[in-house]
Design a protein around this motif. Sequence first.
Motif, PDB file in Angstrom:
ATOM      1  N   ASN A 139      61.142  -5.994  22.923  1.00 32.96           N
ATOM      2  CA  ASN A 139      62.586  -4.866  23.246  1.00 32.96           C
ATOM      3  C   ASN A 139      63.029  -5.260  23.984  1.00 32.96           C
ATOM      4  OD1 ASN A 139      64.117  -2.263  22.913  1.00 32.96           O
ATOM      5  ND2 ASN A 139      62.996  -2.027  20.682  1.00 32.96           N
ATOM      6  N   PRO A 140      64.736  -5.024  24.736  1.00 34.51           N
ATOM      7  CA  PRO A 140      65.047  -5.449  26.035  1.00 34.51           C
ATOM      8  C   PRO A 140      65.393  -4.551  25.992  1.00 34.51           C
ATOM      9  CG  PRO A 140      66.621  -6.624  23.786  1.00 34.51           C
ATOM     10  CD  PRO A 140      65.540  -5.291  23.047  1.00 34.51           C
ATOM     11  N   ASP A 141      65.308  -2.809  25.417  1.00 41.28           N
ATOM     12  CA  ASP A 141      64.646  -2.048  26.783  1.00 41.28           C
ATOM     13  C   ASP A 141      62.459  -1.129  26.549  1.00 41.28           C
ATOM     14  OD1 ASP A 141      64.449   0.950  26.800  1.00 41.28           O
ATOM     15  OD2 ASP A 141      64.987   1.901  25.550  1.00 41.28           O
ATOM     16  N   LYS A 142      62.688  -1.752  27.613  1.00 46.85           N
ATOM     17  CA  LYS A 142      61.156  -2.026  28.047  1.00 46.85           C
ATOM     18  C   LYS A 142      60.485  -0.499  27.567  1.00 46.85           C
ATOM     19  CE  LYS A 142      62.457  -5.056  31.413  1.00 46.85           C
ATOM     20  NZ  LYS A 142      63.624  -5.085  31.287  1.00 46.85           N
ATOM     21  N   ALA A 143      61.344   0.705  27.524  1.00 43.62           N
ATOM     22  CA  ALA A 143      60.477   2.313  27.086  1.00 43.62           C
ATOM     23  C   ALA A 143      60.256   2.275  25.687  1.00 43.62           C
ATOM     24  CB  ALA A 143      61.226   3.437  27.641  1.00 43.62           C
ATOM     25  N   LYS A 144      60.527   1.110  25.327  1.00 43.81           N
ATOM     26  CA  LYS A 144      60.507   1.020  23.834  1.00 43.81           C
ATOM     27  C   LYS A 144      59.507   0.031  23.456  1.00 43.81           C
ATOM     28  CE  LYS A 144      64.583   2.909  21.935  1.00 43.81           C
ATOM     29  NZ  LYS A 144      66.060   2.818  21.596  1.00 43.81           N
ATOM     30  N   ARG A 145      58.824  -1.445  24.919  1.00 43.78           N
ATOM     31  CA  ARG A 145      58.393  -1.692  24.759  1.00 43.78           C
ATOM     32  C   ARG A 145      55.927  -1.469  24.388  1.00 43.78           C
ATOM     33  NH1 ARG A 145      59.786  -6.396  28.637  1.00 43.78           N
ATOM     34  NH2 ARG A 145      61.558  -6.792  28.023  1.00 43.78           N
ATOM     35  N   PHE A 146      55.977  -2.055  23.707  1.00 49.30           N
ATOM     36  CA  PHE A 146      54.406  -2.314  24.057  1.00 49.30           C
ATOM     37  C   PHE A 146      53.984  -1.614  25.545  1.00 49.30           C
ATOM     38  CE2 PHE A 146      53.830  -4.514  20.551  1.00 49.30           C
ATOM     39  CZ  PHE A 146      53.545  -4.373  19.676  1.00 49.30           C
ATOM     40  N   GLN A 147      53.081  -0.112  26.151  1.00 49.77           N
ATOM     41  CA  GLN A 147      52.799  -0.472  27.334  1.00 49.77           C
ATOM     42  C   GLN A 147      51.500  -0.130  27.342  1.00 49.77           C
ATOM     43  OE1 GLN A 147      55.530   1.834  28.737  1.00 49.77           O
ATOM     44  NE2 GLN A 147      57.236   0.693  27.346  1.00 49.77           N
ATOM     45  N   ASN A 148      50.761  -0.927  26.898  1.00 51.72           N
ATOM     46  CA  ASN A 148      49.345  -1.535  26.570  1.00 51.72           C
ATOM     47  C   ASN A 148      49.331  -2.207  26.097  1.00 51.72           C
ATOM     48  OD1 ASN A 148      47.731   0.509  24.591  1.00 51.72           O
ATOM     49  ND2 ASN A 148      48.948   2.102  26.960  1.00 51.72           N
ATOM     50  N   ILE A 149      47.743  -2.686  26.405  1.00 46.40           N
ATOM     51  CA  ILE A 149      47.115  -3.702  25.134  1.00 46.40           C
ATOM     52  C   ILE A 149      46.297  -2.916  23.884  1.00 46.40           C
ATOM     53  CG2 ILE A 149      44.673  -5.884  24.941  1.00 46.40           C
ATOM     54  CD1 ILE A 149      47.383  -6.698  26.353  1.00 46.40           C
ATOM     55  N   ARG A 150      46.017  -1.646  24.180  1.00 47.00           N
ATOM     56  CA  ARG A 150      45.494  -0.695  23.192  1.00 47.00           C
ATOM     57  C   ARG A 150      46.936  -0.387  22.034  1.00 47.00           C
ATOM     58  NH1 ARG A 150      40.169   1.508  24.611  1.00 47.00           N
ATOM     59  NH2 ARG A 150      39.803  -0.319  25.678  1.00 47.00           N
ATOM     60  N   ASP A 151      48.300  -0.350  22.802  1.00 44.32           N
ATOM     61  CA  ASP A 151      48.713  -0.116  21.666  1.00 44.32           C
ATOM     62  C   ASP A 151      49.391  -1.668  20.971  1.00 44.32           C
ATOM     63  OD1 ASP A 151      49.882   1.983  22.425  1.00 44.32           O
ATOM     64  OD2 ASP A 151      51.432   1.519  23.558  1.00 44.32           O
ATOM     65  N   MET A 152      48.896  -2.369  21.852  1.00 47.13           N
ATOM     66  CA  MET A 152      49.442  -4.021  20.633  1.00 47.13           C
ATOM     67  C   MET A 152      48.261  -4.049  19.913  1.00 47.13           C
ATOM     68  SD  MET A 152      50.683  -6.480  23.729  1.00 47.13           S
ATOM     69  CE  MET A 152      50.809  -7.953  22.506  1.00 47.13           C
ATOM     70  N   ILE A 153      47.351  -3.170  19.809  1.00 45.27           N
ATOM     71  CA  ILE A 153      45.814  -3.811  18.869  1.00 45.27           C
ATOM     72  C   ILE A 153      46.219  -2.869  17.902  1.00 45.27           C
ATOM     73  CG2 ILE A 153      43.568  -3.147  18.141  1.00 45.27           C
ATOM     74  CD1 ILE A 153      42.766  -4.160  22.012  1.00 45.27           C
ATOM     75  N   SER A 154      46.926  -1.734  18.280  1.00 45.44           N
ATOM     76  CA  SER A 154      46.783  -0.949  16.874  1.00 45.44           C
ATOM     77  C   SER A 154      48.109  -1.665  15.708  1.00 45.44           C
ATOM     78  CB  SER A 154      47.397   1.439  17.233  1.00 45.44           C
ATOM     79  OG  SER A 154      47.601   1.908  16.474  1.00 45.44           O
ATOM     80  N   ALA A 155      48.974  -1.664  16.797  1.00 46.60           N
ATOM     81  CA  ALA A 155      50.291  -2.045  16.039  1.00 46.60           C
ATOM     82  C   ALA A 155      49.950  -3.926  14.552  1.00 46.60           C
ATOM     83  CB  ALA A 155      51.531  -2.057  16.577  1.00 46.60           C
TER      84      ALA A 155
END
Length: 233
Positions: free
Chosen positions: A213-229
């Motif tokens: 996402n070009p809006d950095k506030a909407k990106r994954f903020q850490n690896i745990r966020d990525m794992i969950s998604a």
Amino acid sequence: MKLIGSGSYANVYKYKDTFYNRFFILKRAKKELTNKEIARFKREFDVMNDLSSPYILEVYCYNPDKNEYIMEYMDYTLNEYITAHNSNLTIIQRKKIAQQIFRAFDYLHSKGHLHRDISPKNILIKEYDDALVIKLSDFGLVKIPDSTLTTVNTEFKGYFNDPALIVEGFDTYSIIHETYALTRVIYFVLTGRTNIEKISNPDLRAFVERGLNPDKAKRFQNIRDMISAFKSI
């Protein structure tokens, strides 16, 4: 020794140790490096030597006289493996590779490090009879707390990195740039492609759109966020 690679700082050689009867890799700094570049090269070894994880490439000893060090030999880069096996890899096998990559970066980030050069060429694979094991390599651009080796003049590198860094400056690299590059790697593992247009799987499309996402506030903020998604794919 057989030359198998060459980068900005070093040449990489493969050789067979007759005592252990197995292959190893020797990474030797180029002779024309500045003192700061030699310090960065030595820091790469020190960081890898301090880390202890099955997902980090092992290094064994540093020779300060020749500015070289020895590390374990791996069978493939992730790029080579996916390209060679793309037609027959199952989604289960792809997810197992992705899950190991997540564990590797979860561990690395737990130590306060950012890799900064994430790509399928810097993730390696060891092929055993009953398993594949991935390991992170190429820590030459690693960002560690209180380092004096990253400056505003640090050149943009890493072909999976956020292109916005070209404008923002590589010294601004943070976790949201790390998750950006990692999103691209995971997409490559799952599809064998780098082109993110026309993603048919809606869950995968949502994963990629969030990670890039070009809006950095909407990106994954850490690896745990990525794992969950990732679990929903």
